[in-house]
Design an enzyme around this catalytic site. Structure first.
Site, short mmCIF file in Angstrom:
data_model
loop_
_atom_site.label_atom_id
_atom_site.label_comp_id
_atom_site.label_asym_id
_atom_site.label_seq_id
_atom_site.Cartn_x
_atom_site.Cartn_y
_atom_site.Cartn_z
CG ASN A 155 -1.82 1.20 1.36
OD1 ASN A 155 -2.16 1.68 0.64
ND2 ASN A 155 -1.99 1.54 2.58
CG ASP A 178 -7.79 2.48 -9.39
OD1 ASP A 178 -7.45 2.16 -10.59
OD2 ASP A 178 -7.06 2.02 -8.36
CE LYS A 182 -21.27 5.02 -8.79
NZ LYS A 182 -22.05 3.54 -8.52
CG ASP A 214 -7.92 8.68 -18.03
OD1 ASP A 214 -7.72 8.44 -16.76
OD2 ASP A 214 -8.63 7.79 -18.68
CB THR A 298 0.41 2.28 -20.48
OG1 THR A 298 -0.80 3.16 -20.04
CG2 THR A 298 1.55 2.84 -19.66
CD GLU A 301 -1.35 8.61 -22.13
OE1 GLU A 301 -0.30 8.09 -21.72
OE2 GLU A 301 -1.39 9.57 -22.85
C1 SAM Z 1 -5.85 2.74 -13.13
S1 SAM Z 1 -4.44 1.74 -12.54
C2 SAM Z 1 -3.19 2.58 -13.49
C3 SAM Z 1 -1.75 1.70 -13.51
C4 SAM Z 1 -0.72 2.33 -14.43
N1 SAM Z 1 -0.15 3.70 -13.78
C5 SAM Z 1 -0.88 2.75 -16.02
O1 SAM Z 1 -1.04 3.82 -16.25
O2 SAM Z 1 -1.18 1.74 -16.62
C6 SAM Z 1 -4.11 2.28 -10.89
C7 SAM Z 1 -3.26 1.18 -10.40
O3 SAM Z 1 -2.91 1.63 -9.10
C8 SAM Z 1 -2.82 0.47 -8.18
N2 SAM Z 1 -3.22 1.22 -6.60
C9 SAM Z 1 -4.16 1.79 -6.39
N3 SAM Z 1 -4.19 2.25 -4.96
C10 SAM Z 1 -2.81 1.73 -4.79
C11 SAM Z 1 -2.15 1.76 -3.19
N4 SAM Z 1 -2.79 2.38 -2.19
N5 SAM Z 1 -0.93 1.44 -3.30
C12 SAM Z 1 -0.39 0.83 -4.41
N6 SAM Z 1 -0.96 0.65 -5.64
C13 SAM Z 1 -2.19 1.11 -5.63
C14 SAM Z 1 -4.24 -0.09 -8.51
O4 SAM Z 1 -3.80 -1.41 -8.15
C15 SAM Z 1 -4.01 -0.10 -10.01
O5 SAM Z 1 -2.89 -1.21 -10.76
#
Ligand code: SAM
EC number: 2.1.1.33
Length: 319
Positions: A155, A178, A182, A214, A298, A301
């Site tokens: 985390n 992420d 909401k 985005d 990526t 994106e």
């Molecule tokens: C929408 S994805 C984007 C992944 C990557 N940065 C990309 O652009 O392809 C967000 C990522 O953040 C990770 N994530 C979310 N909260 C996290 C946290 N507290 N610690 C580590 N990773 C986290 C999720 O597991 C997910 O793989």
């Protein structure tokens, strides 16, 4: 658990690019996992942990190579937590003294591995809770023979708070966090005032915090959070405002309001963003950075572009 987690918006980590796999049934939350505790530092964590099971090529890569490339973190209350006594020794880990870049939420490892290849004199730490994404990153580290990347399954706020020595990091990257669309889920967003303070503590003075998203509502959220931090200066304060602002362009085109800007897949309900923020017609504030050249496009994106969404880059310097 602080609240029952709702299915988060699709993340790239859930659309694997590696070898084809059998579809995985949604797994119940594992007792002892962070999702079953749901909070850290009094806040809901920014993820719902699913799909920790590895299969095929990813499983093999993880079994064979995680000893070498994954930082073995002593745990605390959960299997994504970091014991507060543990401190990462980058010099010992990489066998040299070099600028350390930390990518948070590294997904499938596309950005971090590309950057590591382009910048062999820098060291990179990829922080992620999605195990298949970490395994994918390990596959890339191996296939590209990268010696300057490590991954950690943890985390992110805990990594920043206690694992990384204060003032030890040159740059922190968060690309496409992420969005938690909401309103009632906004508290789950990774970037919050407390998170900005943790980033500030981990960064060296003069270090950079780079963000890309985005979603306009998250972009405004980040801009607001960072404007409230006395630890950072926006390197592009006031830039790209008015008609040049991607926010103005989103507001005027309504691109995110159609079906949340996401393409509707057969048999799936559209993602609703509820709103894209207060539509003021013209963004007079600006503050958006140019696209960070070190960030490759990526697959995630690409999906945003295909849906017509615009990308917001932000870049802050630690004072
Ligand atoms: C929408 S994805 C984007 C992944 C990557 N940065 C990309 O652009 O392809 C967000 C990522 O953040 C990770 N994530 C979310 N909260 C996290 C946290 N507290 N610690 C580590 N990773 C986290 C999720 O597991 C997910 O793989």
């Amino acid at each position: 658990m602080s609240e029952s987690p709702e299915t988060p918006e699709p993340s790239p980590a859930q659309s694997p690019e590696a070898a084809p796999e059998q579809p995985q049934a949604a797994r119940p939350v594992t007792p002892g996992s962070q999702a079953s505790f749901g909070t850290y530092g009094g806040r809901p964590v920014s993820f719902v942990r699913r799909g920790t099971r590895l299969q095929g090529r990813r499983q093999q890569a993880w079994e064979e190579h995680s000893d070498r490339w994954a930082v073995d973190v002593p745990r605390h209350i959960a299997n994504t937590s970091v014991h507060p006594d543990y401190v990462f020794d980058a010099e010992a880990e990489f066998g040299r003294s070099a600028p350390l870049i930390v990518e948070i939420g590294s997904g499938l490892g596309d950005a971090v591995c590309h950057a590591a290849e382009e910048n062999p004199d820098w060291d990179f730490l990829a922080v992620e809770v999605y195990t298949p994404g970490l395994a994918n990153t390990v596959i890339k580290i191996n296939s590209r023979k990268l010696s300057n990347v490590r991954v950690v399954e943890a985390n992110a706020p805990e990594v920043l708070a206690t694992m990384l020595p204060a003032g030890s990091v040159s740059e922190v990257w968060v690309f496409f966090p992420d969005p938690w669309h909401k309103s009632r889920h906004h508290k789950r967003r990774l970037i919050q005032p407390e998170f900005a303070a943790l980033v500030a503590a981990a960064l060296k003075p003069g270090g950079l915090f780079r963000v890309a998203t985005d979603w306009s509502n998250y972009a405004v959220h980040v801009r607001d959070v960072m404007a409230g931090s006395a630890d950072f200066v926006n390197l592009h304060d006031g830039e790209r405002r008015g008609p040049e602002s991607p926010l103005t362009q989103v507001w005027q085109s309504g691109v995110e309001s159609l079906v949340g800007g996401a393409p509707v897949k057969e048999g799936r309900a559209p993602v609703s963003t509820e709103h894209t923020g207060p539509n003021e017609g013209v963004d007079e504030t600006g503050g958006w950075a140019p696209r960070f050249e070190g960030r490759i496009r990526t697959s995630f994106e690409n999906k945003a572009h295909e849906a017509g969404r615009l990308i917001f880059d932000l870049c802050y310097r630690r004072l």
